[in-house]
Motif scaffolding. Structure first.
Motif, PDB file in Angstrom:
ATOM      1  N   ASN A  20       0.813  -1.216   0.000  1.00 47.95           N
ATOM      2  CA  ASN A  20       0.000   0.000   0.000  1.00 47.95           C
ATOM      3  C   ASN A  20       0.847   1.267   0.000  1.00 47.95           C
ATOM      4  O   ASN A  20       0.432   2.306  -0.517  1.00 47.95           O
ATOM      5  N   SER A 208      -1.709   0.470   7.358  1.00 47.55           N
ATOM      6  CA  SER A 208      -2.525  -0.560   6.698  1.00 47.55           C
ATOM      7  C   SER A 208      -2.710  -1.844   7.500  1.00 47.55           C
ATOM      8  O   SER A 208      -3.793  -2.436   7.484  1.00 47.55           O
ATOM      9  N   TRP A 292      -5.455  -1.739  -1.083  1.00 46.09           N
ATOM     10  CA  TRP A 292      -6.419  -0.705  -0.692  1.00 46.09           C
ATOM     11  C   TRP A 292      -7.855  -1.163  -0.895  1.00 46.09           C
ATOM     12  O   TRP A 292      -8.778  -0.663  -0.251  1.00 46.09           O
TER      13      TRP A 292
END
Length: 446
Positions: A20, A208, A292
């Motif tokens: 990410n 994340s 994502w």
């Protein structure tokens, strides 16, 4: 109880962080920094130091609240209350949708090297983008382990070309290309500030691993380790890549390059190397989009469980995936992506990206403040003493505040408007959930 086999481990969690953080944008960063001179390398260092504070904050919060799905939202809601938590989740959700649309566009652009039609046909580009978005949405509905395994493979593939250039390029460096040290026309401090502001966005995504906490094996240890390991890997790739490319390509040439990594690869390995670097860019974008996509289902799911979002977002399939939120989010991404290829809507899409910039940074600010509150409340000595907690939280808060200021006046203004636009939605959700006869929101499985 969910088996550890059906949860993310250290390496899949780390790949989520790295995947990410390292998107297609990193391939353009050396060219963007070239006009400042080699002083820009210090910008990377300052950004990495600030990100280290944030990584420690998120790592410690994962120890204090190990089962809190939603990451920054969950931490903010616990430390600062429902309204602050809602603002973080609302803005973050919209920002991720806009970011995923931009990542999809980068992926299609990279593919155009191999399929020139994509550069000339809006219809072909849109169809390719839509197929990519919904293919990865399907992958993510198969379960967090399936998504994590795909992310691990893609992350390894995306790191290969970056590491080849970053490490191999060290043998092609010409020291004279690092001169002048500061060509920005400002002071050294001013140049460092400017370049650190530019590079800090390359560290977005450091949080994340905290977001799917409920799907992580032994989250108290795994998330903290994955966050720090992900930061280390990304920093090495960023700094070594910049050193190699700046040392291979003269600054005057580099600052006008549209494909700095590809240009460096051509010097190192010949003309055909441009194609595998383009493939690397495509893989980087594809991996970031996959990571994502997982996130965009988890955030609204977490806030809906707390009755701050519509009950629809709590729906899960048999794999435990919050599919309803993921489908709605992917629909938003599809609309935003299509806008970029629609005459008359391109500027609106760029405006949405600007609008969402602040919303990516606000969660860092609120999480840093919440960390101090939660640490004092929990009295968890494994994360350090009160003084160290206050110091770490303050440093992370200061860095986040500086990052927000560095995003620019327009981003701050329109980002604030986006957050305020969520208030009517917040009031409406509260009203709906407090209607007479309304049952408590629970997790619905289908």
């Amino acid at each position: 109880m969910t088996s550890s086999k059906n949860k993310l481990g250290l390496w899949t969690s780390t790949s989520l962080v790295v995947g990410n953080m390292i998107g297609a944008g990193v391939f353009l960063m050396p060219a963007a920094l070239a006009s400042f001179g080699s002083v820009s390398l210090l910008g990377w260092v300052f950004s990495a130091i600030g990100s280290f504070f944030l990584a420690r904050v998120f790592g410690n919060l994962s120890v204090l609240l190990p089962q809190s799905t939603g990451g920054p939202y969950a931490y903010t809601q616990h430390g600062l209350g429902n309204f602050a938590g809602f603002l973080v989740a609302w803005g973050y959700w919209i920002a991720v949708a806009c970011a995923n649309a931009a990542i999809t566009i980068s992926f299609v652009s990279a593919l155009s090297t191999f399929f020139p039609l994509l550069a000339h046909s809006a219809v072909a580009a849109v169809l390719t983008g839509l197929c990519t978005i919904w293919f990865l949405t399907w992958i993510n509905t198969l379960g967090v382990v399936a998504s994590g395994n795909v992310q691990l493979v893609i992350t390894i593939l995306k790191l290969l070309p970056l590491l080849i250039i970053s490490l191999g390029g060290l043998f092609f460096i010409r020291v004279k290309n690092f001169h002048p040290f500061n060509s920005s026309g400002t002071t050294v401090f001013g140049a460092i500030t400017a370049t650190a502001t530019m590079t800090m966005f390359s560290f977005v995504g450091i949080e994340s691993a905290t977001i799917p906490a409920g799907s992580v094996n032994n989250p108290g240890k795994t998330i903290s380790r994955a966050t720090m390991l992900g930061l280390l890997i990304a920093t090495l790739v960023y700094v070594l890549g910049s050193i190699s490319i700046m040392g291979i390509i003269p600054a005057k040439t580099l600052q006008h390059s549209l494909t700095p990594y590809a240009d460096a690869a051509v010097i190192m390995f010949g003309a055909d190397a441009r194609y595998w670097v383009s493939a690397g860019i495509a893989i980087a974008a594809f991996g970031a989009l996959n990571g994502w996509t997982l996130i965009q289902g988890q955030v609204p799911f977490a806030i809906a469980k707390d009755q701050l979002f519509p009950v629809l977002f709590t729906r899960q399939n048999k794999k435990g995936v919050p599919y309803a939120g993921m489908l709605i989010s992917s629909t938003m991404v599809s609309v935003f992506m299509t806008m970029n290829y629609t005459k008359g809507l391109v500027e609106q899409f760029k405006f949405l990206l600007l609008l969402s910039t602040l919303s990516v940074l606000i969660p860092y600010l609120f999480s840093s403040a919440s960390y101090i509150i939660i640490r004092i409340e929990k009295k968890h000595h494994s994360t350090g003493g009160w003084l160290s907690a206050i110091t770490l939280g303050t440093l992370a808060f200061a860095y986040s505040l500086w990052a927000i200021a560095g995003s620019g006046q327009n981003a701050v203004y329109w980002g604030f408007i986006l957050l305020m636009a969520g208030i009517p939605f917040y009031v409406w959700v509260l009203y709906q959930n407090k209607k007479p006869g309304k049952t408590s929101i629970g997790t619905i499985q289908e």
